[in-house]
Write a protein that holds these residues in place. Sequence first.
Motif, PDB file in Angstrom:
ATOM      1  N   VAL A 268      -2.055 -13.625 -20.045  1.00 55.46           N
ATOM      2  CA  VAL A 268      -1.686 -13.242 -18.685  1.00 55.46           C
ATOM      3  C   VAL A 268      -0.418 -12.410 -18.785  1.00 55.46           C
ATOM      4  CG1 VAL A 268      -2.722 -15.298 -17.623  1.00 55.46           C
ATOM      5  CG2 VAL A 268      -0.329 -15.359 -18.342  1.00 55.46           C
ATOM      6  N   GLY A 269      -0.143 -11.654 -17.687  1.00 58.21           N
ATOM      7  CA  GLY A 269       1.086 -10.858 -17.692  1.00 58.21           C
ATOM      8  C   GLY A 269       0.836  -9.387 -17.448  1.00 58.21           C
ATOM      9  N   ALA A 270      -0.445  -9.009 -17.306  1.00 55.15           N
ATOM     10  CA  ALA A 270      -0.776  -7.618 -16.995  1.00 55.15           C
ATOM     11  C   ALA A 270      -1.922  -7.607 -15.993  1.00 55.15           C
ATOM     12  CB  ALA A 270      -1.178  -6.867 -18.258  1.00 55.15           C
ATOM     13  N   ARG A 271      -2.120  -6.465 -15.360  1.00 54.76           N
ATOM     14  CA  ARG A 271      -3.281  -6.314 -14.493  1.00 54.76           C
ATOM     15  C   ARG A 271      -3.865  -4.934 -14.770  1.00 54.76           C
ATOM     16  NH1 ARG A 271      -1.682  -3.046 -10.200  1.00 54.76           N
ATOM     17  NH2 ARG A 271       0.575  -2.792 -10.184  1.00 54.76           N
TER      18      ARG A 271
ATOM     19  N   ALA B 193       2.258  -7.667 -14.829  1.00 51.01           N
ATOM     20  CA  ALA B 193       2.032  -8.547 -13.673  1.00 51.01           C
ATOM     21  C   ALA B 193       2.707  -9.870 -14.030  1.00 51.01           C
ATOM     22  CB  ALA B 193       0.534  -8.723 -13.423  1.00 51.01           C
ATOM     23  N   LEU B 194       4.026  -9.851 -13.983  1.00 47.44           N
ATOM     24  CA  LEU B 194       4.810 -10.968 -14.521  1.00 47.44           C
ATOM     25  C   LEU B 194       5.514 -11.790 -13.452  1.00 47.44           C
ATOM     26  CD1 LEU B 194       6.301  -8.977 -17.546  1.00 47.44           C
ATOM     27  CD2 LEU B 194       4.826 -10.994 -17.742  1.00 47.44           C
ATOM     28  N   SER B 195       5.220 -11.491 -12.172  1.00 44.43           N
ATOM     29  CA  SER B 195       5.888 -12.271 -11.121  1.00 44.43           C
ATOM     30  C   SER B 195       5.246 -13.657 -11.043  1.00 44.43           C
ATOM     31  CB  SER B 195       5.751 -11.573  -9.765  1.00 44.43           C
ATOM     32  OG  SER B 195       4.407 -11.642  -9.339  1.00 44.43           O
TER      33      SER B 195
ATOM     34  N   LEU C  92       1.361 -14.594 -12.001  1.00 43.86           N
ATOM     35  CA  LEU C  92       1.041 -15.442 -13.156  1.00 43.86           C
ATOM     36  C   LEU C  92       0.205 -16.648 -12.732  1.00 43.86           C
ATOM     37  CD1 LEU C  92       4.460 -15.280 -15.047  1.00 43.86           C
ATOM     38  CD2 LEU C  92       2.295 -14.235 -15.749  1.00 43.86           C
ATOM     39  N   ILE C  93       0.584 -17.241 -11.612  1.00 47.66           N
ATOM     40  CA  ILE C  93      -0.176 -18.414 -11.129  1.00 47.66           C
ATOM     41  C   ILE C  93      -1.616 -17.990 -10.813  1.00 47.66           C
ATOM     42  CG2 ILE C  93      -0.366 -20.108  -9.244  1.00 47.66           C
ATOM     43  CD1 ILE C  93       2.746 -20.160  -9.223  1.00 47.66           C
ATOM     44  N   GLN C  94      -1.745 -16.848 -10.137  1.00 52.08           N
ATOM     45  CA  GLN C  94      -3.084 -16.344  -9.808  1.00 52.08           C
ATOM     46  C   GLN C  94      -3.895 -16.076 -11.083  1.00 52.08           C
ATOM     47  OE1 GLN C  94      -4.303 -15.898  -6.538  1.00 52.08           O
ATOM     48  NE2 GLN C  94      -6.224 -15.770  -7.681  1.00 52.08           N
TER      49      GLN C  94
END
Length: 289
Positions: free
Chosen positions: A90-93, A103-105, A109-111
């Motif tokens: 996780v961490g990118a989109r 995508a590190l907010s 991250l939760i999503q």
Amino acid sequence: MSDVLPGGTLRLSETLTVTRVGYGTLQLAGPMAYGPPRDRDEALAVLRAAVRSGITHLDTSDYYGPHLVNGLVREALHPYPEGLHIATKVGARRTADRGWPAALSRPELIQAVHDNLDHLGLEALDLVNLRMTDTLAARDIVEPFTVLAELRDQGLIRNLGVSNVSAEQVEAARGIAPVVAVQNYYNVAFRQDDALVDRCAELGIAYVPFWPLGGFRPLQAAPLERVAAELGATARQIALAWLLHRSPTILLIPGTSTRAHLVQNIAAATIDLPSRALHILNAIGAPAH
Ligand SMILES: NC(=O)c1ccc[n+]([C@@H]2O[C@H](COP(=O)([O-])OP(=O)(O)OC[C@H]3O[C@@H](n4cnc5c(N)ncnc54)[C@H](OP(=O)(O)O)[C@@H]3O)[C@@H](O)[C@H]2O)c1
């Protein structure tokens, strides 16, 4: 699953032991890991063949496709056999132009963790790697890694890793929660991480090189071809055999969209590299003095 796969296994934590030869799913999506596979049936067949051969480590991400590759993993393999471990990132989109912005907010991250759980059909993720993007300061990892550590405490994640990171970022993350894997760009011709590979071995942390075969730009080096010809193997197989030899905590996750290449990549773990070959291979990507 077969319990004898060349290369053996590595224990990353109490809950995670995997075969050193694994499989990376990126090549199952369309070009640049975007859109559907060129050959959907073959993509499903590759996943099933990987697991049937005894591989217990799949490396994937919900942003391959996006979402499509995790859907293929689920379709091919769910309900998952015991002992199979799926690592995700996780961490990118993804953007429509095939970009990979960060995508590190916290909400992102939760999503992403929930998306991985939903699309893979799992209640907890065995290993989540936090993929950093274009950030080099050690402090940049603190906030996002803290979010993943919280999700680990909630039981949604069993183990944490980091990706695209500096040695300083690994240390900063280790100060927050245990890190069981580091996934960075490394191969026989690109060895910027030599010191980090050794540090991971000292710490008993898995080092998982991405682009072990050069990724979108296939490895090309005359000495590699020469060693391959001498040993009756392919250059790609020699590149993988060198990685396994390079450090006892290196795990392989070569990507392929074909069963034929999958078989060759697994067989790479049976190749012994004599010292003369190692000498030649070690010189390919050695830092210039
Ligand atoms: N953390 C990150 O930022 C990050 C970035 C990139 C990748 N990854 C992970 O790392 C894994 C590996 O990276 P990758 O798949 O991008 O690159 P790679 O493994 O270095 O290379 C894949 C390329 O090599 C070809 N190939 C595979 N086996 C072959 C063989 N035996 N003979 C000839 N060609 C062969 C594949 O084509 P065919 O399909 O024709 O076999 C594909 O073009 C990915 O699957 C992904 O899980 C992580």
